[in-house]
Write an enzyme that holds these catalytic residues in place. Structure first.
Site, PDB file in Angstrom:
ATOM      1  N   TYR A  26       0.819  -1.217   0.000  1.00  0.00           N
ATOM      2  CA  TYR A  26       0.000   0.000   0.000  1.00  0.00           C
ATOM      3  C   TYR A  26       0.852   1.266   0.000  1.00  0.00           C
ATOM      4  O   TYR A  26       0.406   2.312  -0.446  1.00  0.00           O
ATOM      5  CB  TYR A  26      -0.911   0.036   1.230  1.00  0.00           C
ATOM      6  N   LYS A  33       3.301 -15.206   2.676  1.00  0.00           N
ATOM      7  CA  LYS A  33       3.471 -15.963   1.426  1.00  0.00           C
ATOM      8  C   LYS A  33       4.965 -16.223   1.272  1.00  0.00           C
ATOM      9  O   LYS A  33       5.606 -15.813   0.291  1.00  0.00           O
ATOM     10  CB  LYS A  33       2.872 -15.150   0.250  1.00  0.00           C
ATOM     11  N   ASP A  46      -2.802 -18.254   1.043  1.00  0.00           N
ATOM     12  CA  ASP A  46      -3.815 -18.964   0.247  1.00  0.00           C
ATOM     13  C   ASP A  46      -4.474 -20.064   1.085  1.00  0.00           C
ATOM     14  O   ASP A  46      -5.700 -20.249   1.054  1.00  0.00           O
ATOM     15  CB  ASP A  46      -3.232 -19.505  -1.072  1.00  0.00           C
ATOM     16  N   ASP A  94      -6.295  -6.982   4.203  1.00  0.00           N
ATOM     17  CA  ASP A  94      -7.439  -6.353   3.530  1.00  0.00           C
ATOM     18  C   ASP A  94      -8.341  -7.426   2.932  1.00  0.00           C
ATOM     19  O   ASP A  94      -9.555  -7.432   3.127  1.00  0.00           O
ATOM     20  CB  ASP A  94      -6.919  -5.414   2.429  1.00  0.00           C
ATOM     21  N   ASP A 126     -12.283  -9.054   4.461  1.00  0.00           N
ATOM     22  CA  ASP A 126     -13.563  -9.072   3.727  1.00  0.00           C
ATOM     23  C   ASP A 126     -14.131 -10.491   3.732  1.00  0.00           C
ATOM     24  O   ASP A 126     -15.317 -10.710   3.939  1.00  0.00           O
ATOM     25  CB  ASP A 126     -13.397  -8.607   2.272  1.00  0.00           C
TER      26      ASP A 126
END
Ligand code: IPM
Ligand code: MG
Length: 355
Positions: A141, A188, A220, A244, A248
């Site tokens: 970001y 990751k 993942d 982020d 959700d």
């Protein structure tokens, strides 16, 4: 006590839900003998229209001099032009960075009364009570980004320092100690170098908390396990963009995004509190938005920035009571006849806040 609260309604349904959260704080003030002084300020699309900037200097100054910040949501189709140079989201990213809010806490607690509102099977959901700690001022970001080759190649950089990783890991471990004592660090590391530093640092920080159970999980796999066995998670800590996306996804475990609060914390007690939902331009101005996420954010504000635990619990109890009595805004209603408006939901919660 006198508390200064910066009130940043923002765009769409933001001001509608923040108005209800502010009323609930006023009610807490009356019930417990505190006084809240609200300082409204502009952010997001409305701020762009009024001043040309998504985060005017006066807004940042108002937040810095407040005890806490209550924020609605930013963004909307009016400002969504992909070629725009000023975007509402810059206001949000600017305030996070500007106030040093590096730790974003997003609790997801399944409410037994809303178990039917989720798209996921009740037996999978039951017992879900987790918090995602999302790193909020670093990573992709805020890394270098740009275009080259005459605009035909674009890049964004995911960048982290050891110090940035350490401090958010400490937040996660301290939180786990007050909860069920388990931290899952998500990265990751099989692909990204920044994740390999994340994992290495997390492993070292974990040694300082031998009483807390600790595991690493690839992002993942975490996305899959969140809907496969959500009740097994306690505290999940991860970098900005993974957080982020995972939050959700996790929000659906609670039935509706409209229910969920969040807290963004810095080094001191100043914090920013916002519902995790967006500005929902499709329902703005209709008075039907669910104010519960904003009201529960006000409860987190009481607890984490002002240290008012009893007051926070009083708000959370009032919310539970109203839901138990069967009141529903449209997003969580199983049939349309029982639906109440944003303001009525606010009224009912205020009435039930007692010392
Ligand atoms: C969030 C939002 C923001 C983010 C957007 C609006 C910039 O999605 O708070 O999760 O990506 O952080
Ligand atoms: Mg998001």
């Amino acid at each position: 006590m006198d508390y200064q609260i910066a009130l940043l309604g923002g765009d769409g349904i933001g001001p509608e839900v923040i108005a209800q959260a502010a009323r609930v704080l006023e009610r807490v003030g009356t019930a417990f003998g505190h006084s809240f002084v609200f300082k409204p300020a502009l952010i997001g699309g409305y701020a762009i229209d009024a001043t040309g900037s998504a985060l005017p200097d006066e807004t940042l100054a108002a937040c810095r001099s407040a005890d806490a910040v209550l924020l609605g949501a930013v963004g909307g189709p009016k400002w969504d032009n992909p070629t725009a140079t000023v975007r509402p989201e810059q206001g949000l990213l600017g305030i996070r960075k500007g106030l040093g809010l590096y730790a974003n806490l997003r609790p997801v607690k399944m409410n037994e009364m809303l178990i039917g509102a989720s798209t996921i099977k009740p037996e999978v959901l039951r017992g879900t009570d987790l918090v995602v700690v999302r790193e909020l001022t670093g990573g992709i970001y805020f890394g270098e980004r740009g275009r080259r080759d005459d605009g035909n190649t674009a890049y964004d950089t995911m960048i982290y320092s050891r110090a940035e990783i350490e401090r958010v890991l400490h937040t996660a471990f301290r939180l786990a100690r007050q909860r069920r004592g388990k931290v899952t660090s998500v990265d990751k590391a099989n692909v990204l170098e920044s994740s390999r530093l994340w994992r290495e640092t997390a492993t070292i920080v974990a040694k300082a908390y031998p009483d807390v159970a600790f595991e690493h999980l690839l992002v993942d796999a975490c996305a899959m396990h969140l809907i496969r066995r959500p009740a097994t998670f306690d505290v999940i800590v991860t970098e900005n963009m993974f957080g982020d996306i995972l939050t959700d996804e996790a929000s659906m475990l609670a039935g509706s995004m409209g229910m969920l609060p969040s807290a963004s914390l810095a080094e001191g007690t100043l914090g920013l509190y916002e519902p995790i939902h967006g500005s929902a331009p499709d329902i703005a101005g209709q008075g039907i938005a669910n104010p519960v996420g904003a009201i529960l954010s006000a409860a987190l504000l009481l607890r984490l920035s002002l240290g008012l635990e009893q007051e926070a619990l009083a708000v959370e109890r009032a919310v539970d009571q109203v839901l138990a009595e069967g009141y529903r805004t449209r997003d969580i209603a199983e049939n349309a006849s029982e639906v109440i408006t944003t303001t009525v939901m606010g009224d009912l919660i205020c009435e039930r806040v007692t010392a």
